[in-house]
Design an enzyme around this catalytic site. Structure first.
Site, short mmCIF file in Angstrom:
data_model
loop_
_atom_site.label_atom_id
_atom_site.label_comp_id
_atom_site.label_asym_id
_atom_site.label_seq_id
_atom_site.Cartn_x
_atom_site.Cartn_y
_atom_site.Cartn_z
N ASP A 210 0.85 -1.19 0.00
CA ASP A 210 0.00 0.00 0.00
C ASP A 210 0.88 1.24 0.00
O ASP A 210 2.09 1.17 0.24
CB ASP A 210 -0.89 0.01 1.25
CG ASP A 210 -0.07 0.06 2.53
OD1 ASP A 210 0.08 1.14 3.11
OD2 ASP A 210 0.45 -1.01 2.95
N ASP A 212 1.66 4.61 2.05
CA ASP A 212 1.50 5.02 3.45
C ASP A 212 0.52 6.19 3.52
O ASP A 212 0.00 6.66 2.50
CB ASP A 212 2.87 5.38 4.03
CG ASP A 212 2.93 5.23 5.54
OD1 ASP A 212 2.50 4.18 6.04
OD2 ASP A 212 3.39 6.16 6.21
#
Length: 290
Positions: A210, A212
């Site tokens: 992902d 952040d």
């Protein structure tokens, strides 16, 4: 020439390697406490392998409570020569997208609640971690990833945070903008430092799940997207690991970068002042120089 023994530290999904011969879980005793779990050993393409679940099977340990010293000591006792860390991370860079791999070459250590050295009162040692990963081993990881068609970034700075909570947006922006970090995770420190003290070559394969919290779309990411990325990354990691024996070979020369001689001039305590109790615990890690 010495035998190559590859140690993999990562999640349980990495260990289901097709063709691993003589696979067996074994208990390895360490004077530094219990390792995270038993270690799966076997042979792949003529090269000995050892797989250690960093958090324990079933994810028992938080990043803070992982017994890093016992884990590295146990791998050393098994004869491991080359350690590859496989871990999930967040990205600070738009071009380093979820599903990409980053073969890390630098760290910023922001952990604070972990034992970070095998050495201390009674036997002081200082090793260099200016270049905390092994270029030879890292190059093999990059080559394996490219051969598999994985999008891989050769080099990057990994911010190691204490956790277990994720970053605030202010922290995330600071790490990205002011500090110039590329990815963020919770487990590669003090692991990399301890591997250097144990004279083990170490490479880090950071698998991006992902962006952040700095990213404007961060809040829109659905947990099912992250799980799907994690699952895909685990499969790619297994394939990468399976290529390493062929790239590294069954026999190895001394590390051209000196990882396996890191303690050569590191011990500071005079021989007659060294603590026998600490020396006994250092038998595997520092036996070559003691």
């Amino acid at each position: 020439m010495a035998d190559t023994v590859i140690g993999i530290i990562g999640g349980s999904g990495v260990y289901e390697i097709a063709g691993l011969e003589g696979a067996a879980w074994q208990t390895v005793d360490s004077l530094w406490g219990d390792p995270s779990d038993e270690i799966l050993t076997g042979t792949l393409d003529g090269v000995r392998m050892a797989f250690l679940p960093r958090h324990g099977r079933g994810h028992v340990h938080s990043p803070t409570t992982v017994p890093y010293r016992a884990n590295i000591d146990a791998l050393k006792r098994l004869g491991v020569t080359d350690v590859i860390s496989v871990s999930a991370c967040g990205s600070f860079r738009e071009e380093m997208a979820p599903g990409d791999f980053v073969v890390v070459d630098q760290f910023v250590d922001r952990t604070f609640a972990r034992e970070k050295s095998f050495f201390g009162t009674g036997c002081v040692a200082h090793v260099s971690v200016a270049h905390p990963t092994c270029p030879r081993l890292s190059a093999a990881c990059v080559a394996a990833a490219k051969d598999l068609g994985i999008t891989v970034h050769d080099g990057g700075t990994y911010l190691a945070m204490e956790g277990p909570q994720f970053s605030s947006m202010a922290e995330s922006k600071m790490y990205r903008e002011a500090w110039g970090c590329d990815v963020i995770g919770m487990t590669n420190m003090p692991e990399a430092k301890l591997a250097r003290e144990a004279e083990l070559c170490y490479a880090s394969v950071a698998m991006i799940t992902d962006y952040d919290s700095w990213h404007p779309d961060h809040g829109a990411v659905d947990i099912t997207d992250i799980i799907a990325t994690l699952t895909g990354n685990a499969e790619k990691a297994r394939n990468l690991v399976a290529k390493l024996p062929g790239l590294l070979g069954a026999e190895r020369e001394p590390c051209p970068h000196g990882c396996d001689r890191a303690l050569e001039f590191a011990l500071m305590t005079a021989p007659d002042k060294r603590d026998p109790a600490l020396l006994s615990k250092l038998d595997a890690v520092a036996g070559r120089v003691l």
